[in-house]
Design a protein around this motif. Structure first.
Motif, PDB file in Angstrom:
ATOM      1  N   UNK B  11       0.816  -1.219   0.000  1.00  0.00           N
ATOM      2  CA  UNK B  11       0.000   0.000   0.000  1.00  0.00           C
ATOM      3  C   UNK B  11       0.855   1.277   0.000  1.00  0.00           C
ATOM      4  N   UNK B  12       1.877   1.287  -0.833  1.00  0.00           N
ATOM      5  CA  UNK B  12       2.788   2.433  -0.870  1.00  0.00           C
ATOM      6  C   UNK B  12       2.120   3.638  -1.521  1.00  0.00           C
ATOM      7  N   UNK B  49       4.386   7.232 -12.646  1.00  0.00           N
ATOM      8  CA  UNK B  49       4.881   6.974 -11.294  1.00  0.00           C
ATOM      9  C   UNK B  49       5.886   5.844 -11.191  1.00  0.00           C
ATOM     10  N   UNK B  50       6.397   5.361 -12.317  1.00  0.00           N
ATOM     11  CA  UNK B  50       7.379   4.270 -12.251  1.00  0.00           C
ATOM     12  C   UNK B  50       8.637   4.688 -11.522  1.00  0.00           C
ATOM     13  N   UNK B  51       9.234   5.789 -12.002  1.00  0.00           N
ATOM     14  CA  UNK B  51      10.495   6.251 -11.389  1.00  0.00           C
ATOM     15  C   UNK B  51      10.280   6.645  -9.943  1.00  0.00           C
ATOM     16  N   UNK B  52       9.140   7.291  -9.660  1.00  0.00           N
ATOM     17  CA  UNK B  52       8.842   7.685  -8.286  1.00  0.00           C
ATOM     18  C   UNK B  52       8.787   6.455  -7.393  1.00  0.00           C
ATOM     19  N   UNK B  53       8.204   5.371  -7.913  1.00  0.00           N
ATOM     20  CA  UNK B  53       8.151   4.125  -7.140  1.00  0.00           C
ATOM     21  C   UNK B  53       9.558   3.678  -6.769  1.00  0.00           C
ATOM     22  N   UNK B  64       4.589   8.801   1.594  1.00  0.00           N
ATOM     23  CA  UNK B  64       3.475   9.407   2.311  1.00  0.00           C
ATOM     24  C   UNK B  64       2.821   8.368   3.219  1.00  0.00           C
ATOM     25  N   UNK B  65       2.701   7.138   2.712  1.00  0.00           N
ATOM     26  CA  UNK B  65       2.043   6.092   3.482  1.00  0.00           C
ATOM     27  C   UNK B  65       2.516   4.744   2.943  1.00  0.00           C
ATOM     28  N   UNK B  66       2.339   3.702   3.738  1.00  0.00           N
ATOM     29  CA  UNK B  66       2.643   2.356   3.270  1.00  0.00           C
ATOM     30  C   UNK B  66       3.961   1.832   3.816  1.00  0.00           C
ATOM     31  N   UNK B  67       4.184   0.548   3.576  1.00  0.00           N
ATOM     32  CA  UNK B  67       5.382  -0.126   4.102  1.00  0.00           C
ATOM     33  C   UNK B  67       6.250  -0.635   2.974  1.00  0.00           C
ATOM     34  N   UNK B  68       7.549  -0.587   3.206  1.00  0.00           N
ATOM     35  CA  UNK B  68       8.477  -1.298   2.333  1.00  0.00           C
ATOM     36  C   UNK B  68       9.322  -2.175   3.239  1.00  0.00           C
ATOM     37  N   UNK B  69       9.237  -3.482   3.018  1.00  0.00           N
ATOM     38  CA  UNK B  69      10.053  -4.393   3.831  1.00  0.00           C
ATOM     39  C   UNK B  69      11.125  -4.999   2.960  1.00  0.00           C
ATOM     40  N   UNK B  70      12.341  -4.944   3.443  1.00  0.00           N
ATOM     41  CA  UNK B  70      13.459  -5.530   2.709  1.00  0.00           C
ATOM     42  C   UNK B  70      14.036  -6.644   3.572  1.00  0.00           C
ATOM     43  N   UNK B  71      14.018  -7.864   3.071  1.00  0.00           N
ATOM     44  CA  UNK B  71      14.428  -9.027   3.862  1.00  0.00           C
ATOM     45  C   UNK B  71      13.630  -9.114   5.163  1.00  0.00           C
ATOM     46  N   UNK B  72      12.369  -8.719   5.104  1.00  0.00           N
ATOM     47  CA  UNK B  72      11.518  -8.803   6.279  1.00  0.00           C
ATOM     48  C   UNK B  72      11.651  -7.642   7.243  1.00  0.00           C
ATOM     49  N   UNK B  73      12.543  -6.682   6.955  1.00  0.00           N
ATOM     50  CA  UNK B  73      12.742  -5.548   7.865  1.00  0.00           C
ATOM     51  C   UNK B  73      12.177  -4.295   7.212  1.00  0.00           C
TER      52      UNK B  73
END
Lengths: 382, 310
Positions: B11-12, B49-53, B64-73
């Motif tokens: 939900x980025x 929005x590709x580059x922005x992503x 602004x909102x949402x999670x990004x997890x890298x290797x579970x962190x």
């Protein structure tokens, strides 16, 4: 064909070895940014002339005052208002001859008036020339220009004042080069303030942007809104007029132009991909500013500094000229011109030499700055 | 390709304020996972929005909102300096414009070794030089190039210097932000093949952003299609090409030219009209078939299912 007779033999050719690596080879010699700029600058005759003139003036400012035995603040009432005299350069007019215009009922009486008035013995009179015949307007007096050999007349046969002396008998040669030192100090100070305060302020303002930038730019606007002269007068009220007051006035207002230029450049550069790349590698802000942004603005910084220096020098001369600058007995080119201005018709040499030096300084810096702009930023060339 | 998730985006959102009351929703709630060792293609038109992503994932922008997890962190939000440094090493980026992405005042050696210095990966200058030479060789350049300035290189060479810079810190995951769109076609293949070869050798995972569908199909294992800040379709690349469901994907695919006159004569380009959608409810991201996701309403969902069954 014209060159039919020229036989080209086969052994003049050499086959090129074909391989995959060759495509990646760079045949151009390695040229760094500064070397490239120097090559371009060297081609610009005006800039090189300016550079040589500046080097000469700087050298003379350092060495000039110790080239003769006079001190810049040494009064000698025996030797006031002496014209320049240089041994060996008499043919150039540097012979220590002084001309005055004197008036009298007859030409002889005029000369007699002059000799007694200026306390010169008759044997030192070299020539005289009638400038104006008697008319109603000048009370039927003759105006005669008389030229005297003033050095022996004052009993200073042994002395040589290369640029003459002022009304207190101080050696102008020493005073002029001392004054040039002051001018150069002001220029150096302005450059330093530009490079330190201006660059850092502009860099920070542009890099952080947003509210910080907005706030910092309003401060600059307030500072540039105050006339320089007001700042100087305020500084003089608090301190004594002199080099410190000018230094403070320059420190308060001198860097705003540079700060604006650097801010503009940093704003332009900070979203470039190489800065983003540095951020993804984990560079901190200081590193990005010092390693990526400022080096890409150096050309602009140098050019702008080179234009700031002459305007700062002129600012000091102007202040001294209107009496807000340095105070006697300290000499600066501005004060020298100011004091010579009172009697420039009788003693033009007092005005001419400092005026030439300050003009050379200004022109030298300006054409060198112009050349540097072309050399450092070829895209800006018109 | 394993089933281990390397990157989970949930939900980025990335909204930019453009004025006091106007907001540009560059990314508007996108979710996807990237598995270890795969190449995940992200396509879409300019400004979708590709580059922005990519930039938001690598923290160039604060989400602004949402999670990004890298290797579970979780990698967004407040982080300690050492965590950030670790993250910077694991995730790297290759940029679009090879002319803007290299600092013109630095030599190639300084550019490549910047990451080494920041993370203290080399002890002395000798080791640094050695590492830079190795990296240059890895990307197919000579070690003599180390002391040159970027302006002396061609676009393809510069892009390879950019790749060497990214590789210097031994990343696991590389975001390639349209790395080939500024290069001519023969050089494009060179760079893409280099990326593929590096993936094989070093086990890298890519997020490959592009608008050239044929190139994306060539390099990607899975492809997500973006439209106006949303992912509209996500599937394995073969599946996406065979069975495009979302009308926008269909439109994109119909625009690919092929060097085949017979095909070209009969190619019909379908245009996409967002007004054709069912507007009875807010569309959601649904799995129409295992591993094939489409942004659709329930009505459309049924229609797509029927379409696939045929």
């Amino acid at each position: 064909m014209a060159n039919n007779d020229k036989k080209i033999s086969k052994d003049q050719f050499q086959p090129i070895e074909l391989s995959a690596d060759k495509g990646e080879e760079l045949s151009r010699p390695e040229i760094s940014y500064w070397k490239d700029a120097w090559i371009r600058l060297r081609k610009n005759k005006g800039a090189i002339t300016g550079l040589i003139v500046l080097i000469f003036i700087v050298f003379m400012a350092l060495v000039g005052p110790i080239m003769n035995e006079y001190a810049f603040d040494e009064d000698n009432y025996e030797a006031t208002n002496l014209p320049p005299r240089v041994e060996g350069l008499e043919w150039l007019g540097l012979n220590g001859h002084q001309s005055w215009e004197v008036q009298g009922e007859t030409p002889e009486a005029a000369i007699e008036n002059g000799l007694t008035g200026y306390e010169v013995d008759e044997q030192y009179l070299i020539s005289s020339e009638i400038v104006e015949e008697p008319t109603e307007e000048n009370n039927n007096y003759y105006t005669v220009e008389m030229t005297v050999d003033i050095y022996p007349a004052k009993g200073l046969q042994e002395e040589n004042y290369w640029f003459g002396t002022d009304k207190f008998g101080r050696d102008l040669w020493t005073r002029i080069w001392k004054g040039t030192q002051i001018s150069l100090y002001i220029g150096l100070l302005a450059a330093l303030i530009d490079m330190v305060i201006g660059v850092i302020y502009g860099g920070v303002s542009g890099y952080y942007g947003g509210r910080i930038d907005n706030f910092m730019q309003r401060i600059i606007e307030i500072l540039t809104g105050i006339p320089n002269l007001v700042v100087v007068i305020l500084a003089i009220i608090v301190l004594d007029p002199g080099i410190l007051a000018i230094t403070i006035a320059l420190t308060i207002t001198g860097w705003t132009g540079m700060a604006r230029i650097v801010r503009g450049q940093v704003l332009k550069l900070k979203n470039q991909e190489f800065v983003l790349a540095a951020r993804t590698l984990g560079s901190n802000d200081t590193r990005i500013l010092m390693k990526h942004l400022i080096p890409n603005v150096t050309g602009m910084i140098i050019i702008n500094t080179m234009f700031t220096i002459p305007s700062a020098i002129f600012f000091e001369a102007f202040l001294s000229f209107i009496g807000l600058g340095l105070q006697a007995p300290i000499a600066s080119l501005g004060t020298l011109i100011d004091s010579a201005f009172d009697s420039y018709r009788t003693y033009p040499y007092m005005l001419v030499y400092p005026a030439i030096i300050i003009s050379l300084l200004m022109i030298g810096f300006n054409i060198l700055a112009d050349g540097l702009r072309d050399a450092l930023d070829p895209k800006m060339r018109k | 390709m394993s089933e281990e998730k390397l990157l989970e985006v949930t939900n980025l959102k990335q909204h930019f304020k453009t004025g006091r009351h106007s907001v540009v929703k560059a990314i508007d709630g996108i979710s996807f996972d990237i598995y270890k060792g795969e190449t995940f293609g992200l396509v879409g038109e300019s400004g979708c929005g590709k580059s922005t992503t990519g930039r938001t994932i690598i923290r160039l922008y604060d989400a602004t909102d949402g999670d990004v997890k890298f290797n579970g962190v979780d990698v967004h939000g407040k982080k300690s300096k050492s965590d950030l440094k670790m993250f910077n090493r694991k995730m790297q980026m290759i940029f679009q414009d090879p002319y803007a992405s290299l600092n013109p005042r630095m030599t190639v050696k300084e550019i490549i070794s910047e990451g080494l210095d920041i993370h203290g990966l080399v002890k002395d200058d000798k080791a640094r030089t050695q590492r830079v030479h190795d990296l240059l060789e890895t990307v197919g350049l000579n070690k003599e190039h180390a002391n040159r300035y970027p302006h002396e290189f061609s676009g393809g060479q510069r892009q390879r210097i950019g790749i060497a810079r990214a590789l210097a810190v031994d990343p696991e995951f590389i975001i390639a932000d349209e790395p080939i769109s500024a290069l001519d076609v023969s050089i494009q293949a060179q760079v893409v093949n280099l990326l593929k070869q590096l993936q094989k050798e070093k086990g890298l995972t890519y997020l490959f952003i592009a608008h050239d569908l044929s190139m994306v199909k060539y390099i990607s294992d899975r492809i997500a299609v973006m439209y106006f800040g949303k992912i509209v379709e996500l599937a394995d690349s073969d599946e996406l090409y065979k069975n495009p469901l979302h009308p926008y994907t269909k439109s994109l695919l119909s625009a690919i030219p092929l060097p085949d006159p017979d095909y070209e004569r009969n190619r019909v380009r379908t245009s996409y009209d967002p007004a054709d959608h069912d507007t009875s409810e807010v569309p959601e991201f649904r799995e129409v078939r295992p591993k094939h996701w489409v942004l659709c309403t329930t009505k459309e969902f049924d229609a797509y299912k029927k379409q696939l069954a045929e």
